[in-house]
Design an enzyme around this catalytic site. Structure first.
Site, PDB file in Angstrom:
ATOM      1  N   GLN A  70     -57.635 -18.134  -8.821  1.00  0.00           N
ATOM      2  CA  GLN A  70     -56.533 -17.382  -9.423  1.00  0.00           C
ATOM      3  C   GLN A  70     -55.953 -16.312  -8.494  1.00  0.00           C
ATOM      4  O   GLN A  70     -54.941 -15.715  -8.812  1.00  0.00           O
ATOM      5  CB  GLN A  70     -56.979 -16.713 -10.731  1.00  0.00           C
ATOM      6  CG  GLN A  70     -56.738 -17.566 -11.950  1.00  0.00           C
ATOM      7  CD  GLN A  70     -57.773 -18.671 -12.075  1.00  0.00           C
ATOM      8  OE1 GLN A  70     -58.964 -18.405 -12.065  1.00  0.00           O
ATOM      9  NE2 GLN A  70     -57.321 -19.900 -12.174  1.00  0.00           N
ATOM     10  N   ASN A  71     -56.597 -16.066  -7.358  1.00  0.00           N
ATOM     11  CA  ASN A  71     -56.039 -15.081  -6.429  1.00  0.00           C
ATOM     12  C   ASN A  71     -54.763 -15.669  -5.836  1.00  0.00           C
ATOM     13  O   ASN A  71     -54.713 -16.839  -5.473  1.00  0.00           O
ATOM     14  CB  ASN A  71     -57.047 -14.722  -5.333  1.00  0.00           C
ATOM     15  CG  ASN A  71     -56.587 -13.507  -4.554  1.00  0.00           C
ATOM     16  OD1 ASN A  71     -55.552 -13.520  -3.911  1.00  0.00           O
ATOM     17  ND2 ASN A  71     -57.364 -12.437  -4.633  1.00  0.00           N
ATOM     18  N   ARG A  72     -53.749 -14.836  -5.726  1.00  0.00           N
ATOM     19  CA  ARG A  72     -52.428 -15.327  -5.313  1.00  0.00           C
ATOM     20  C   ARG A  72     -52.146 -15.160  -3.825  1.00  0.00           C
ATOM     21  O   ARG A  72     -51.049 -15.464  -3.369  1.00  0.00           O
ATOM     22  CB  ARG A  72     -51.373 -14.614  -6.167  1.00  0.00           C
ATOM     23  CG  ARG A  72     -51.559 -14.963  -7.649  1.00  0.00           C
ATOM     24  CD  ARG A  72     -50.758 -14.086  -8.564  1.00  0.00           C
ATOM     25  NE  ARG A  72     -51.322 -12.727  -8.578  1.00  0.00           N
ATOM     26  CZ  ARG A  72     -50.783 -11.700  -9.220  1.00  0.00           C
ATOM     27  NH1 ARG A  72     -49.673 -11.860  -9.900  1.00  0.00           N
ATOM     28  NH2 ARG A  72     -51.344 -10.503  -9.189  1.00  0.00           N
TER      29      ARG A  72
END
Length: 165
Positions: A42-44
């Site tokens: 989920q890290n962008r």
């Protein structure tokens, strides 16, 4: 969950052509598990970098490294070790900085960016006096930073390109 002493397990990514250094605080448990920076799905971070450079999203660590080096970006973290609870930067205690001279003496870094407020404050306190380069603070790409949309992160991180020309 209590604080655990974590020693940074990842090597910095850079080569002699690196012009920009991006620093986080410390790899998250998911990043340590995946043996690479910004490893939480989920890290962008990787979506943001691929967007600002018009590249396809890297799918593995080899492609992530290639993306960084192609665009002359060095990547590491401010801390060599610290006590931390999970991935909570706010829980960091007893921080020990990485020796950034490893990168700064090997290439011509024009700008240093930090990902998030904690990385910025730790850099200012622990690294800037020796590095003698002020950092530019960027917002965290963590999913916990829901105040910043992907579009806004892309806009903020586009500042990196100003130092790569």
């Amino acid at each position: 969950m209590e604080n655990k002493i974590i020693t940074h397990p990842l090597k910095p990514i850079f080569d002699e052509n690196s012009a920009v250094l991006i620093l986080g605080t410390m790899p998250s448990p998911k990043s340590r598990e995946n043996n690479f920076y910004y490893g939480h799905p989920q890290n962008r971070f990787w979506r943001v970098l691929s967007a600002i450079f018009g590249e396809k999203l890297p799918e593995n660590n080899k492609e992530r490294t290639a993306l960084l080096l192609k665009h002359r970006i060095a990547l590491w973290d401010v801390l060599e070790s610290c006590e931390i609870k999970g991935a909570e930067d706010s829980s960091i205690k007893n921080p020990i900085p990485n020796d950034l001279s490893l990168i700064l003496e090997s290439c011509h870094i024009k700008a240093i960016f930090t990902t998030g407020k904690k990385a910025f404050s730790l850099y200012e306190k622990l690294c800037e006096p020796k590095a003698k380069i002020s950092a530019i603070s960027l917002p965290s790409t963590s999913p916990a930073n829901c105040r910043f949309t992907l579009e806004r992160l892309i806009e903020e991180y586009s500042a990196i390109k100003d130092f790569l020309g």
